[in-house]
Write a protein that holds these residues in place. Structure first.
Motif, PDB file in Angstrom:
ATOM      1  N   UNK A 288       6.197  -8.907  -6.721  1.00 24.17           N
ATOM      2  CA  UNK A 288       4.799  -8.542  -6.442  1.00 24.17           C
ATOM      3  C   UNK A 288       4.720  -7.479  -5.349  1.00 24.17           C
ATOM      4  N   UNK A 289       5.536  -7.619  -4.299  1.00 29.05           N
ATOM      5  CA  UNK A 289       5.481  -6.624  -3.215  1.00 29.05           C
ATOM      6  C   UNK A 289       5.841  -5.235  -3.733  1.00 29.05           C
ATOM      7  N   UNK A 290       6.798  -5.200  -4.646  1.00 28.63           N
ATOM      8  CA  UNK A 290       7.203  -3.900  -5.213  1.00 28.63           C
ATOM      9  C   UNK A 290       6.090  -3.345  -6.113  1.00 28.63           C
ATOM     10  N   UNK A 291       5.628  -4.171  -7.050  1.00 29.14           N
ATOM     11  CA  UNK A 291       4.710  -3.678  -8.079  1.00 29.14           C
ATOM     12  C   UNK A 291       3.352  -3.280  -7.505  1.00 29.14           C
ATOM     13  N   UNK A 292       2.838  -4.073  -6.559  1.00 30.95           N
ATOM     14  CA  UNK A 292       1.483  -3.817  -6.055  1.00 30.95           C
ATOM     15  C   UNK A 292       1.465  -2.838  -4.877  1.00 30.95           C
ATOM     16  N   UNK A 293       2.596  -2.177  -4.618  1.00 32.16           N
ATOM     17  CA  UNK A 293       2.642  -1.090  -3.629  1.00 32.16           C
ATOM     18  C   UNK A 293       2.789   0.209  -4.413  1.00 32.16           C
ATOM     19  N   UNK A 294       1.911   1.194  -4.183  1.00 33.25           N
ATOM     20  CA  UNK A 294       2.054   2.454  -4.920  1.00 33.25           C
ATOM     21  C   UNK A 294       3.435   3.063  -4.703  1.00 33.25           C
ATOM     22  N   UNK A 295       3.995   3.669  -5.746  1.00 34.49           N
ATOM     23  CA  UNK A 295       5.316   4.279  -5.609  1.00 34.49           C
ATOM     24  C   UNK A 295       5.216   5.537  -4.729  1.00 34.49           C
ATOM     25  N   UNK A 296       6.353   5.894  -4.153  1.00 37.78           N
ATOM     26  CA  UNK A 296       6.405   7.107  -3.314  1.00 37.78           C
ATOM     27  C   UNK A 296       5.973   8.323  -4.144  1.00 37.78           C
ATOM     28  N   UNK A 297       6.393   8.351  -5.412  1.00 38.08           N
ATOM     29  CA  UNK A 297       6.040   9.494  -6.285  1.00 38.08           C
ATOM     30  C   UNK A 297       4.528   9.579  -6.473  1.00 38.08           C
ATOM     31  N   UNK A 298       3.903   8.430  -6.708  1.00 40.14           N
ATOM     32  CA  UNK A 298       2.444   8.429  -6.913  1.00 40.14           C
ATOM     33  C   UNK A 298       1.710   8.853  -5.642  1.00 40.14           C
ATOM     34  N   UNK A 299       2.193   8.375  -4.506  1.00 39.31           N
ATOM     35  CA  UNK A 299       1.527   8.730  -3.248  1.00 39.31           C
ATOM     36  C   UNK A 299       1.723  10.229  -2.966  1.00 39.31           C
ATOM     37  N   UNK A 300       2.939  10.725  -3.250  1.00 39.86           N
ATOM     38  CA  UNK A 300       3.210  12.158  -3.030  1.00 39.86           C
ATOM     39  C   UNK A 300       2.281  13.000  -3.903  1.00 39.86           C
ATOM     40  N   UNK A 301       2.158  12.625  -5.156  1.00 33.02           N
ATOM     41  CA  UNK A 301       1.288  13.373  -6.071  1.00 33.02           C
ATOM     42  C   UNK A 301      -0.162  13.303  -5.587  1.00 33.02           C
ATOM     43  N   UNK A 302      -0.594  12.098  -5.206  1.00 30.97           N
ATOM     44  CA  UNK A 302      -1.991  11.918  -4.792  1.00 30.97           C
ATOM     45  C   UNK A 302      -2.302  12.777  -3.568  1.00 30.97           C
ATOM     46  N   UNK A 303      -1.364  12.794  -2.605  1.00 32.45           N
ATOM     47  CA  UNK A 303      -1.612  13.597  -1.393  1.00 32.45           C
ATOM     48  C   UNK A 303      -1.673  15.081  -1.735  1.00 32.45           C
ATOM     49  N   UNK A 304      -0.840  15.482  -2.689  1.00 32.43           N
ATOM     50  CA  UNK A 304      -0.797  16.893  -3.092  1.00 32.43           C
ATOM     51  C   UNK A 304      -2.135  17.299  -3.722  1.00 32.43           C
ATOM     52  N   UNK A 305      -2.666  16.434  -4.569  1.00 32.24           N
ATOM     53  CA  UNK A 305      -3.953  16.738  -5.222  1.00 32.24           C
ATOM     54  C   UNK A 305      -5.059  16.801  -4.175  1.00 32.24           C
ATOM     55  N   UNK A 306      -5.056  15.825  -3.255  1.00 32.73           N
ATOM     56  CA  UNK A 306      -6.105  15.795  -2.225  1.00 32.73           C
ATOM     57  C   UNK A 306      -6.047  17.073  -1.390  1.00 32.73           C
ATOM     58  N   UNK A 347       8.802  -0.774   6.136  1.00 34.96           N
ATOM     59  CA  UNK A 347       9.650  -0.069   5.157  1.00 34.96           C
ATOM     60  C   UNK A 347       8.816   0.919   4.336  1.00 34.96           C
ATOM     61  N   UNK A 348       7.650   0.439   3.891  1.00 36.12           N
ATOM     62  CA  UNK A 348       6.772   1.322   3.112  1.00 36.12           C
ATOM     63  C   UNK A 348       6.293   2.480   3.975  1.00 36.12           C
ATOM     64  N   UNK A 349       5.976   2.169   5.227  1.00 34.22           N
ATOM     65  CA  UNK A 349       5.470   3.225   6.125  1.00 34.22           C
ATOM     66  C   UNK A 349       6.507   4.343   6.241  1.00 34.22           C
ATOM     67  N   UNK A 350       7.762   3.918   6.403  1.00 41.29           N
ATOM     68  CA  UNK A 350       8.849   4.903   6.519  1.00 41.29           C
ATOM     69  C   UNK A 350       8.918   5.765   5.249  1.00 41.29           C
ATOM     70  N   UNK A 351       8.834   5.090   4.114  1.00 41.73           N
ATOM     71  CA  UNK A 351       8.950   5.813   2.833  1.00 41.73           C
ATOM     72  C   UNK A 351       7.770   6.764   2.638  1.00 41.73           C
ATOM     73  N   UNK A 356       6.804  14.842   1.923  1.00 40.19           N
ATOM     74  CA  UNK A 356       6.341  16.178   2.344  1.00 40.19           C
ATOM     75  C   UNK A 356       5.313  16.644   1.336  1.00 40.19           C
ATOM     76  N   UNK A 357       4.154  17.013   1.821  1.00 38.34           N
ATOM     77  CA  UNK A 357       3.120  17.473   0.883  1.00 38.34           C
ATOM     78  C   UNK A 357       3.344  18.940   0.588  1.00 38.34           C
ATOM     79  N   UNK A 358       3.645  19.243  -0.679  1.00 35.61           N
ATOM     80  CA  UNK A 358       3.876  20.627  -1.081  1.00 35.61           C
ATOM     81  C   UNK A 358       2.604  21.198  -1.721  1.00 35.61           C
ATOM     82  N   UNK A 359       2.494  22.508  -1.706  1.00 35.19           N
ATOM     83  CA  UNK A 359       1.274  23.127  -2.269  1.00 35.19           C
ATOM     84  C   UNK A 359       1.283  23.041  -3.781  1.00 35.19           C
TER      85      UNK A 359
END
Ligand SMILES: CCC(=O)SCCNC(=O)CCNC(=O)[C@H](O)C(C)(C)COP(=O)(O)OP(=O)(O)OC[C@H]1O[C@@H](n2cnc3c(N)ncnc32)[C@H](O)[C@@H]1OP(=O)(O)O
Ligand SMILES: O=CC(=O)O
Ligand SMILES: [Mg+2]
Length: 359
Positions: A288-306, A347-351, A356-359
């Motif tokens: 559950x801790x793994x599944x209900x935490x957004x993946x690093x890839x999803x967070x990276x993409x989301x930050x890039x879009x924002x 651990x999640x905070x570190x990840x 890095x938010x790329x353009x």
């Protein structure tokens, strides 16, 4: 139905004011333990900080002859444990049982100041929540509590599903709903004997291939796809909860050894909008801790879009895909959840911080 002006008024003189908003506290796993089972109870203090919610279960899975032992075990654990960042919940016995009144009249005075949420099983309609709401207010007032205990309903009867909207709206204490697939299957007369999860018989099958003359070959090999028995109910639950500002959860997955299918079921719930699921065994906390935490890839993409969307209006192209006012909101949901979780999970905070938010 209470008029709007009275909706947030305490239901007993001296009871704490009910909340105006239910805080979004991380609750990826609601971990069930039997407080009357010495082995399980002994593990609880060490689980603090490793799981978002520890829930002392008093209802089903506790034998009738052990109900009092489990209730007392919960009181002892509640008193002795510093729960730190972990929420402390209980599941009381059902409202028609001979044990529930003693559950509430014991737990609130003894450990009400420690309890965050009371899970109420087999909720049928608003009347069940109204009963618990008033009784809790009276008990809180008597115990001098300064913080209201929240209420969580399990959706596990056909009537409960039919009344889902009124259940969510019944009290400002309503924190969320869980799917109870085992009791719900029985109540609906579904023909599965499993505790949650899929069923190999619930499939859609590829159409038969046709021969050169266009005749369907019914006996030829065809692919079939297993479907999710719980999709409809979870989707209803997610909509009702979102509409009322409360939180939906997938419930139990009984095949403890099938960690792969458990992960799939939890992920389906996560993708549909649930914030967590129950854990019946320590192994399911990790899932559950793994599944209900957004993946690093999803967070990276989301930050890039924002970042690319600036004030959040208009349309841009990112990696060949159109992003606009609506998709940036989806990304904000993802980033907000990541930020909440990063606050309690180093651990999640570190990840997430390493992105890095790329353009
Ligand atoms: C279906 C509808 C519902 O209402 S679901 C919710 C109600 N059911 C529950 O709460 C079930 C909770 N879980 C359990 O009772 C057990 O995990 C079940 C499924 C019976 C399996 O237990 P057992 O055979 O002991 O598993 P195991 O040998 O792999 O256990 C290893 C050690 O871990 C412990 N353990 C087990 N479950 C929990 C738990 N939920 N919380 C804390 N500790 C747990 C066991 O006691 C065992 O400890 P030890 O290593 O012997 O000291
Ligand atoms: O209480 C849970 C269920 O599935 O029944
Ligand atoms: Mg149940």
């Amino acid at each position: 139905m209470r008029p709007a002006k009275d909706f947030f008024a305490p239901l007993a003189v001296g009871a704490p004011a009910p909340p105006r908003e239910i805080p979004a506290r991380p609750s990826r796993a609601i971990h069930f333990f039997d407080p009357g089972n010495e082995k399980m109870a002994a593990k609880v203090p060490a689980m603090v900080g490793t799981v978002d919610v520890l829930l002392g279960n008093l209802e089903d899975a506790v034998k009738a002859e052990n109900k009092e032992k489990s209730r007392q075990g919960l009181v002892d654990i509640g008193k002795a444990t510093d729960f730190g960042p972990t929420q402390f919940w209980t599941r009381i016995n059902s409202l028609d049982s001979p044990w529930v009144l003693d559950d509430l009249t014991t737990l609130v005075p003894e450990i009400g100041h420690k309890l965050d949420v009371i899970m109420v099983p087999k909720v049928q309609g608003a009347e069940d929540i109204h009963y618990v709401d008033r009784l809790l207010a009276q008990l809180e007032a008597k115990a001098g509590l300064d913080r209201p205990i929240l209420v969580h309903a399990i959706l596990e009867t056909a009537r409960g599903v039919a009344n889902i909207e009124e259940i969510c709206a019944a009290s400002p204490r309503m924190q969320g709903l869980s799917l109870g697939p085992a009791d719900l299957a029985a109540d609906r007369r579904m023909k599965t004997t499993r505790v949650g999860g899929g069923h190999p018989g619930y499939v859609v099958r590829q159409d038969p291939v046709k021969d050169d003359l266009g005749v369907p070959q019914y006996d030829a090999e065809r692919t079939s796809y297993q479907q999710d028995l719980w999709h409809y109910t979870i989707a209803r639950m997610v909509d009702a909860c979102a509409m009322h500002g409360i939180y939906p959860y997938y419930g139990p997955f009984g095949d403890i050894k099938d960690t792969v299918a458990c992960e799939d079921q939890f992920r389906n719930a996560f993708l549909l909008g649930c914030v967590g699921a129950w854990s019946l065994h320590p192994v399911q906390i990790t899932i559950a801790n793994k599944v209900f935490s957004p993946s690093v890839e999803d967070v990276a993409h989301a930050r890039r879009v924002i970042a690319a969307m600036g004030d959040g209006t208009g349309a841009v192209m990112i990696d060949g895909k159109m992003e606009d006012d609506a998709s940036v909101k989806q990304c904000q949901v993802m980033v907000a959840l990541a930020e909440e979780l990063a606050e309690i999970d180093p651990e999640l905070k570190k990840a997430y911080d390493a992105i890095e938010v790329t353009a």
